[in-house]
Design a protein around this motif. Structure first.
Motif, mmCIF file in Angstrom:
data_model
loop_
_atom_site.group_PDB
_atom_site.id
_atom_site.type_symbol
_atom_site.label_atom_id
_atom_site.label_comp_id
_atom_site.label_asym_id
_atom_site.label_seq_id
_atom_site.Cartn_x
_atom_site.Cartn_y
_atom_site.Cartn_z
ATOM 1 N N ASP A 49 0.841 -1.203 0.000
ATOM 2 C CA ASP A 49 0.000 0.000 0.000
ATOM 3 C C ASP A 49 0.877 1.254 0.000
ATOM 4 O O ASP A 49 0.800 2.115 0.896
ATOM 5 N N ALA A 50 1.718 1.347 -1.037
ATOM 6 C CA ALA A 50 2.744 2.393 -1.093
ATOM 7 C C ALA A 50 2.156 3.799 -1.081
ATOM 8 O O ALA A 50 2.772 4.731 -0.555
ATOM 9 N N PHE A 51 0.963 3.980 -1.637
ATOM 10 C CA PHE A 51 0.384 5.324 -1.743
ATOM 11 C C PHE A 51 -0.679 5.581 -0.679
ATOM 12 O O PHE A 51 -1.263 6.659 -0.643
ATOM 13 N N GLY A 52 -0.946 4.595 0.137
ATOM 14 C CA GLY A 52 -1.905 4.771 1.219
ATOM 15 C C GLY A 52 -3.354 4.720 0.755
ATOM 16 O O GLY A 52 -3.658 4.932 -0.428
ATOM 17 N N LEU A 56 -3.804 2.185 -4.877
ATOM 18 C CA LEU A 56 -3.308 1.328 -5.949
ATOM 19 C C LEU A 56 -3.588 -0.127 -5.613
ATOM 20 O O LEU A 56 -2.995 -0.685 -4.683
ATOM 21 N N PRO A 57 -4.486 -0.778 -6.367
ATOM 22 C CA PRO A 57 -4.728 -2.204 -6.119
ATOM 23 C C PRO A 57 -3.557 -3.036 -6.622
ATOM 24 O O PRO A 57 -2.744 -2.570 -7.425
ATOM 25 N N THR A 58 -3.472 -4.252 -6.177
ATOM 26 C CA THR A 58 -2.406 -5.129 -6.655
ATOM 27 C C THR A 58 -2.654 -5.517 -8.102
ATOM 28 O O THR A 58 -3.773 -5.397 -8.632
ATOM 29 N N PHE A 59 -1.611 -5.995 -8.735
ATOM 30 C CA PHE A 59 -1.720 -6.417 -10.137
ATOM 31 C C PHE A 59 -2.713 -7.567 -10.283
ATOM 32 O O PHE A 59 -3.525 -7.587 -11.206
ATOM 33 N N THR A 60 -2.670 -8.510 -9.357
ATOM 34 C CA THR A 60 -3.572 -9.663 -9.442
ATOM 35 C C THR A 60 -5.029 -9.249 -9.253
ATOM 36 O O THR A 60 -5.924 -9.756 -9.954
#
Length: 277
Positions: A49-52, A56-60
């Motif tokens: 959760d780099a942007f909080g 940004l959801p995960t690629f999967t």
């Protein structure tokens, strides 16, 4: 100095030793590796959760949402709406820009008298005109198409004018001296010389038309992928929102590839494209 030249020579020999098939395989592996690395970094950023706020959801999760949405009829209906608006806008812009560009480019006075006006109008961001277009034409198909035409007309118009202006006057004077008809001069001299400029302008305008169509749907709520993207945003469905963003990006890439391929096929006789072939 000698070592540098020798190293460069060895590198060039190694590159030339690879056949066309081997070069395509190598380029494909590099592109595939880049995509895999991008997906892994994307997955890692989503997991931590780099942007909080789970922005940004995960690629999967994104791929799962994409797989679910492409199986629905509403998704393909949205794609159809977007592509219809894109196509009408692009065709309308071409019907205006190419004839007008040929007309303005042939006359020095016409070109000079309209150059400032064209430069002014094409620098106005089309998105800034969106409220005005909505006020006048509403949020339906007509508004989207007209704004797409406005945005897409300028690259084709300026490219066509530049293509006509680069033709040497001596070439046209020679055709006049030999009493070649205007119709034959147009199809045998003018149009072949301008064709690379026109196709380049059409290719750029194609992507711009798609961009404007999606923005109109996103901001004004017109039916299409942009509207679906706005609904996903308002519903807090980040995986679906990012999946739809990827779909719009893929559409833009496909449009550019198709037009670039058509450009090379139509202008295979031209020296520039013959070298690429």
């Amino acid at each position: 100095m000698t070592v540098a030249v020798s190293t460069r020579s060895v590198r060039s020999i190694g590159a030339d030793a690879l056949g066309p098939a081997a070069q395509k395989i190598r380029n494909g592996l590099i592109s595939g590796g880049t995509l895999v690395a991008f997906a892994l970094i994307w997955q890692w950023l989503g997991v931590i959760d780099a942007f909080g706020h789970n922005v940004l959801p995960t690629f999967t999760d994104t791929m799962r949402a994409l797989g679910e949405v492409v199986t629905t009829g509403q998704f393909w209906q949205n794609v159809r709406h977007t592509m219809v608006q894109w196509a009408i806008g692009l065709i309308g812009a071409a019907l205006i820009a190419i004839p007008v560009g040929l007309f303005l480019g042939r006359g020095r006075l016409r070109h000079r008298s309209t150059r400032t006006t064209i430069d002014f109008l094409r620098t106005i961001p089309p998105v800034m005109l969106l409220p005005l277009f909505v006020l006048v034409w509403g949020t339906g198909l007509q508004m989207v198409v007209l704004l797409a035409i406005y945005a897409a007309v300028w690259p084709m118009l300026t490219q066509t004018i530049d293509g006509v202006r680069q033709i040497e006057q001596m070439t046209l004077d020679t055709a006049t001296v030999f009493k070649i008809s205007r119709r034959r001069t147009f199809f045998k001299v003018l149009l072949p010389s301008v064709a690379p400029f026109i196709t380049s302008g059409v290719r750029v305008s194609a992507v711009i038309s798609l961009f404007i169509a999606i923005v109109c749907e996103l901001v004004a709520g017109s039916p299409g992928l942009g509207q679906a993207l706005a609904q996903a945003q308002h519903g807090g469905d980040s995986p679906l929102m990012v999946a739809l963003i990827l779909v719009t990006g893929v559409l833009g890439v496909l449009i550019n590839l198709v037009f670039r391929y058509g450009e090379r096929r139509l202008l295979a006789w031209h020296p520039t494209y013959a070298k690429e072939a």
